[in-house]
Enzyme design. Sequence first.
Site, PDB file in Angstrom:
ATOM      1  N   HIS A 102      24.402 -29.553 -10.918  1.00  0.00           N
ATOM      2  CA  HIS A 102      24.657 -28.008 -11.672  1.00  0.00           C
ATOM      3  C   HIS A 102      26.025 -26.915 -10.941  1.00  0.00           C
ATOM      4  O   HIS A 102      26.291 -28.155  -9.299  1.00  0.00           O
ATOM      5  CB  HIS A 102      23.330 -27.451 -10.530  1.00  0.00           C
ATOM      6  CG  HIS A 102      22.091 -27.946 -11.333  1.00  0.00           C
ATOM      7  ND1 HIS A 102      21.481 -28.713 -10.493  1.00  0.00           N
ATOM      8  CD2 HIS A 102      20.872 -27.545 -11.572  1.00  0.00           C
ATOM      9  CE1 HIS A 102      20.169 -29.227 -11.142  1.00  0.00           C
ATOM     10  NE2 HIS A 102      20.204 -28.396 -12.199  1.00  0.00           N
ATOM     11  N   ASP A 105      24.927 -27.040  -7.064  1.00  0.00           N
ATOM     12  CA  ASP A 105      25.163 -27.446  -6.239  1.00  0.00           C
ATOM     13  C   ASP A 105      26.186 -28.284  -5.524  1.00  0.00           C
ATOM     14  O   ASP A 105      26.503 -28.672  -4.658  1.00  0.00           O
ATOM     15  CB  ASP A 105      24.837 -29.335  -6.739  1.00  0.00           C
ATOM     16  CG  ASP A 105      23.458 -29.138  -7.443  1.00  0.00           C
ATOM     17  OD1 ASP A 105      22.513 -27.867  -7.411  1.00  0.00           O
ATOM     18  OD2 ASP A 105      23.210 -30.134  -8.984  1.00  0.00           O
TER      19      ASP A 105
END
Length: 438
Positions: A102, A105
Site C-alpha cells: 500500500h 506502508d
Amino acid sequence: MTESYFASIAPIEFEGAASENPLAYRYYDKNRVVLGKRMEDHLRMAVCYWHTFCSEGADMFGPGTFHRPWHIGPMDQAHAEHKLNEAFEFFTRLGLPFFCFHDTDVMAEAHTIREHVDNLARIGDRIQEKMAATGVKLLWGTANLFSHPRYMAGAASNPDPDVFRFAATQVRHCMDLTKRLGGQNYVLWGGREGYDSLLNTDLKQEKAQLGRFLKMVIEHKHKIGFSGTILIEPKPHEPTKHQYDFDVETVYSFLVANGLEKEVKLNIEANHATLAGHSFEHEIATAVALGVFGSIDMNRGDPQNGWDTDQFPNDVREITTALYYILLGGGFTTGGNNFDAKVRRQSFEPADLFYAHVGAVDTVAQGLINAAAMIEGGQLAGIVKERYAGWQGELGRAILDGKMSLEALSDGAVAEGITPRPRSGRQEMIENLVGRYL
C-alpha cells in the site's frame, strides 16, 4: 551500516522433502518443471509489505508486541528507508520473486495532501533502486483508502466529495508509481466502501459514486499507458458491517452494471471467501467461469471465528483444490500468490517471520504438485465431462444455441413421453479420488 534485523537468518534454500531444517524449503523448488513451466513461474509468489513490516502485533485487547527497530520513533523519511532496507533483506533471504504494498506502508507519514504526493514520490525513488539492485519485482501496488479517519465513512462512497477527491489523488499517484516500478497489477480494495447502518446511507448514491470512481481509474490507466491489470478484491464485511464488494458474484454484477467486466479482474482472498460463507475454491472457480479471475491473496481464516484472522495457509487439501481450478482456468497471467498473512501476536522474533513464510510457500508448492497430478491424471475432468455429455449432443446444443423454444421443448417432451431417471453424482467416490493425490 547497522547490522540487519535479519542478519541471523541465512538465505532459504530448497533441501527436499526429507529435510528436517525448519528454515528450508521441502517442496518449493523454484526450477522444478510442472506441466511444462517452472514452479516459480506457475506460482508467482509475493511477500506483502503491510502485515510483514507494518504490523506491530497489537490487537483490540493489548498493544504491540513485535517492537521491530523500524517501529521506533516518528515515521519520517529515514524510518521509511530503514524499513525499506529491511524489507528487501527479507525478500532476498526468502528468495521469492515479488512483493506488494500500500502507498502508506512504504512512505513517510504525511500531514497534508501535498506531503502525501511528495513523500510517495521520494520513497518511490528508493524502491526503484532496491528493485534494480536485487531483482525483486512488484506484483501489485494499491492505495490505503481505509485507515485514516478521513475514510471512516468510505473513500469513493463517502458522502463528502472532498474525501472522494483525496482518495482519487492517492490512487492516481499510487498507480503512477506502480507503473514506474513495473508493477504487473493495481489493486482496489474497498475496505470501508459499505455501510454500518442503512438509516444514514443512500445506496443508490454510493453505488453511483463507486461506479464513477472505477471508471476514472480505468480512464487513468489507459491515459498513462499502464499495461497491468486492474484488480478488485472482494470482501463481505469488516471493517464495515456490509461491503459493496461482497463476493465474486457481487463484484461481477457491479462490473457488468458499469460496463467494466472486460476491464477489471478479481483478486481473491481465501479468508474473505470464508467470511462470505464460501469455500476458497468456490470463489476461484466462479471467477474463472465468469472470465474475471486475476490474482490471489493467499492466506486462511478460521471458520470458528467471524473475523479476518489472516493466518498463513497450511491446509494442503484446500490449496490443492484451489490451484486445480486455477490451472484449469489457464493459470496466472499478470497475477500471482500474495501472502496476505501475519504472524500471531506471540510470534515476535525475526525467525518467526521466516517460519511462517517457509511453511506457507511449501504448502502452496505441495498444492501445485498435487493439482498438476490431478490435471495429468484426467480422471476428475473425465467424470465431469461425462456428467454433462448430454449437453454436447444434438438436443443439448440446440437448446443452448437458442434453436428451441419453451413450447417446442414442452411439446417434444410430451410427445416422446420422456421419463428422465436420476444419475448418481458420485460425490464420495470423487472425494476419495482427490484424496489419493494428497
